[in-house]
Motif scaffolding. Structure first.
Motif, mmCIF file in Angstrom:
data_model
loop_
_atom_site.group_PDB
_atom_site.id
_atom_site.type_symbol
_atom_site.label_atom_id
_atom_site.label_comp_id
_atom_site.label_asym_id
_atom_site.label_seq_id
_atom_site.Cartn_x
_atom_site.Cartn_y
_atom_site.Cartn_z
ATOM 1 N N ALA A 142 0.815 -1.207 0.000
ATOM 2 C CA ALA A 142 0.000 0.000 0.000
ATOM 3 C C ALA A 142 0.854 1.265 0.000
ATOM 4 O O ALA A 142 0.363 2.348 -0.332
ATOM 5 C CB ALA A 142 -0.933 0.001 1.197
ATOM 6 N N GLU A 143 2.126 1.141 0.355
ATOM 7 C CA GLU A 143 3.024 2.297 0.364
ATOM 8 C C GLU A 143 3.628 2.571 -1.013
ATOM 9 O O GLU A 143 4.309 3.576 -1.202
ATOM 10 C CB GLU A 143 4.153 2.075 1.379
ATOM 11 C CG GLU A 143 3.680 1.898 2.812
ATOM 12 C CD GLU A 143 3.016 3.150 3.369
ATOM 13 O OE1 GLU A 143 3.458 4.265 3.015
ATOM 14 O OE2 GLU A 143 2.050 3.017 4.147
ATOM 15 N N ARG A 177 -0.994 1.997 -3.404
ATOM 16 C CA ARG A 177 -1.722 3.104 -2.776
ATOM 17 C C ARG A 177 -3.076 3.313 -3.460
ATOM 18 O O ARG A 177 -4.113 3.467 -2.801
ATOM 19 C CB ARG A 177 -0.887 4.378 -2.841
ATOM 20 C CG ARG A 177 -1.532 5.587 -2.169
ATOM 21 C CD ARG A 177 -0.645 6.815 -2.276
ATOM 22 N NE ARG A 177 0.645 6.612 -1.633
ATOM 23 C CZ ARG A 177 1.797 6.470 -2.280
ATOM 24 N NH1 ARG A 177 1.823 6.514 -3.613
ATOM 25 N NH2 ARG A 177 2.915 6.279 -1.635
ATOM 26 N N TRP A 183 -6.837 2.646 -1.625
ATOM 27 C CA TRP A 183 -7.874 3.662 -1.495
ATOM 28 C C TRP A 183 -9.148 3.275 -2.241
ATOM 29 O O TRP A 183 -10.252 3.551 -1.791
ATOM 30 C CB TRP A 183 -7.345 5.022 -1.980
ATOM 31 C CG TRP A 183 -6.600 5.713 -0.891
ATOM 32 C CD1 TRP A 183 -5.253 5.700 -0.663
ATOM 33 C CD2 TRP A 183 -7.164 6.478 0.169
ATOM 34 N NE1 TRP A 183 -4.949 6.422 0.465
ATOM 35 C CE2 TRP A 183 -6.103 6.911 0.999
ATOM 36 C CE3 TRP A 183 -8.458 6.861 0.502
ATOM 37 C CZ2 TRP A 183 -6.299 7.697 2.129
ATOM 38 C CZ3 TRP A 183 -8.670 7.631 1.630
ATOM 39 C CH2 TRP A 183 -7.594 8.047 2.435
ATOM 40 N N VAL A 189 -0.548 4.290 4.668
ATOM 41 C CA VAL A 189 -1.599 4.348 3.659
ATOM 42 C C VAL A 189 -2.704 3.328 3.945
ATOM 43 O O VAL A 189 -3.897 3.648 3.847
ATOM 44 C CB VAL A 189 -1.005 4.120 2.256
ATOM 45 C CG1 VAL A 189 -2.105 3.976 1.213
ATOM 46 C CG2 VAL A 189 -0.066 5.254 1.896
ATOM 47 N N SER A 211 -6.534 4.446 4.537
ATOM 48 C CA SER A 211 -7.638 4.034 3.659
ATOM 49 C C SER A 211 -8.723 3.313 4.451
ATOM 50 O O SER A 211 -9.920 3.497 4.205
ATOM 51 C CB SER A 211 -7.117 3.148 2.523
ATOM 52 O OG SER A 211 -6.625 1.907 3.012
#
Length: 478
Positions: free
Chosen positions: A252-253, A258, A262, A310, A314
């Motif tokens: 997610a980073e 990412r 989201w 992140v 989210s």
């Protein structure tokens, strides 16, 4: 006839069938009543059932008899003029199946009829006006979910004030089956999204004994698809359990990760919450300890969210979208262990391979086994627990990942001294993209326990889980 002075809601012999006493305000001109007043009636104990349609039946003759019909929605019936004899029969599966209740009703009473309870009435006065609110619009498809029972079935022992031989009854109502042949009205379904995930697989097992559960995999409903919600028809559902998520914390980073985090954890959840609200379906959203920064020793539901990375951001956004609508649940959990890849299964495999792993010793929390979590979520729904946020974790003293890894090695028949402690900072210096993690993931679970749910022992669940992994690999545990 005496009339009640205040609004009152009373239970009957049929679970969920409620009698409402309605004050009549009278003078020389006639009377006035608040036939339906949501705020007052909910406060008095009536379900907040949110009707979508009002129907009115005019019955010119005394003795007009209609029913017994059980529809797949809730009803709120009342008399606007005249008097009726009402009769109800529970056609829902369970111990109350076949239970009856009768009542003479005038304008000073109303009855809330839950889904699956058959309803009938007989007019006791000319020019009787019968009104009812319903929570779902009729469709041709809904007709298949109706059930009926015969007005004259002797097993029901309904004493009609006017003999059915002399009453006005349709031929269709006279031909309905007796209770012994009546079709039970099944409860509304519960959709589970993310059936291929660890928690989803636990719900898959529960579904073997609970026909309400309907499972949706990513192939059925992909939250990455921007128009996924258009494929989700929630008619006939009471709840949606969202066990789907993008949980690759480190990925997610990255740029691609990412965007995916989201979309799946925030944007899709917002659309899902809006659709559930529109169709009056309760949403249960599973969230995470990553919405906190881990600076608190023990975290309860009232703590402010403060995500570090992140993934947590989210998930926090998804929570807020769910909580923006009434009657939804957010169930936060941590350190999930179930069927699939997780920390415990990884340590079991490394122990079997004789690997000497480095495991962080400065992140503290508790394991959450999906078998217990799935049971807990179903308990929330079936117990009628208040909506809102709940924290769910295993039992016992908080431990570090290092402590848990040592126990897994020991129970797997390997030397726990093979596990080498390291810090989060040192672990993150190996050149990989590593997301920030909360150092403390210990939840206060008193609110969940107050619902009456009984957790199974974390140590017992860990032993069973390792036994299962050992059986799958044909290697005994210690």
């Amino acid at each position: 006839m005496s009339h009640p002075n205040q609004l009152e809601v009373k239970q009957t012999s049929i679970p969920g069938l409620l009698v409402v006493s309605l004050p009549l305000h009278q003078d020389e001109r006639g009377w006035f009543k608040e036939n339906w007043q949501r705020e007052k009636m909910v406060a008095a104990g009536l379900s907040d059932f949110r009707p979508v349609q009002n129907n009115v039946s005019f019955n010119g003759e005394r003795g007009t008899t209609r029913g017994l019909h059980a529809e797949p929605w809730d009803k709120y019936i009342s008399v606007l003029s005249g008097e009726i004899f009402g009769a109800w029969v529970d056609l829902r599966p369970g111990p109350s199946f076949g239970t009856t209740f009768t009542l003479r009703m005038g304008p000073d009473q109303a009855v809330f009829v839950p889904r699956g309870v058959a309803n009938a009435f007989q007019t006791l006065a000319e020019h009787t006006v019968y009104s009812y609110l319903v929570t779902q619009h009729w469709t041709a498809a809904s007709r298949a979910e109706y059930s009926y029972v015969n007005l004259a079935d002797p097993q029901l022992q309904i004493s009609w004030p006017i003999s059915l031989e002399h009453a006005s009854v349709s031929q269709a109502d006279r031909d309905h089956p007796c209770l012994a042949e009546a079709k039970p009205v099944q409860p509304k379904k519960i959709a589970v999204l993310g059936s291929n995930g660890q928690l989803g697989r636990a719900f898959t097992k529960l579904a073997q004994d609970d026909p309400r559960l309907t499972l949706f995999s990513r192939d059925d409903l992909d939250l990455q698809n921007l128009d996924f919600s258009s494929r989700l028809d929630l008619r006939g559902y009471s709840h949606v359990i969202n066990a789907a998520a993008m949980t690759a914390v480190d990925r997610a980073e990255t740029d691609d990760g990412r965007a995916e985090a989201w979309q799946v954890n925030a944007v899709a959840v917002r659309k899902l919450a809006a659709q559930c609200a529109q169709q009056r379906v309760t949403l249960v959203h599973v969230s995470t300890d990553y919405v906190f920064d881990g600076t608190k020793r023990e975290i309860d539901e009232g703590h402010l969210i403060s995500p570090l990375g992140v993934y947590g951001q989210s998930k926090a956004a998804g929570e807020q979208a769910v909580l923006a609508h009434d009657e939804n649940y957010v169930v936060r959990t941590s350190w999930v262990v179930g069927e699939g890849s997780n920390f415990v299964s990884t340590m079991r495999r490394l122990a079997e391979q004789g690997v000497v792993p480095q495991v962080v010793d400065d992140q503290v929390g508790r394991l959450s086994f999906t078998s217990d979590l799935a049971r807990g979520i179903m308990h929330l729904l079936d117990s009628g627990s208040a909506s809102g946020i709940y924290h769910f974790q295993g039992t016992g003293e908080p431990r570090s990942w290092y402590d848990i890894a040592r126990q897994v090695y020991e129970l797997s028949g390997s030397d726990p001294a093979s596990v080498v402690p390291t810090s989060s900072q040192a672990y993150a210096t190996n050149g990989k993209t590593v997301a920030p993690r909360p150092q403390n993931s210990t939840f206060n679970t008193d609110k969940f326990k107050a619902t009456g749910f009984i957790h199974r022992s974390e140590q017992e669940l860990l032993g069973e889980y390792l036994d299962l992994l050992a059986a799958q690999s044909n290697q005994p545990t210690k």
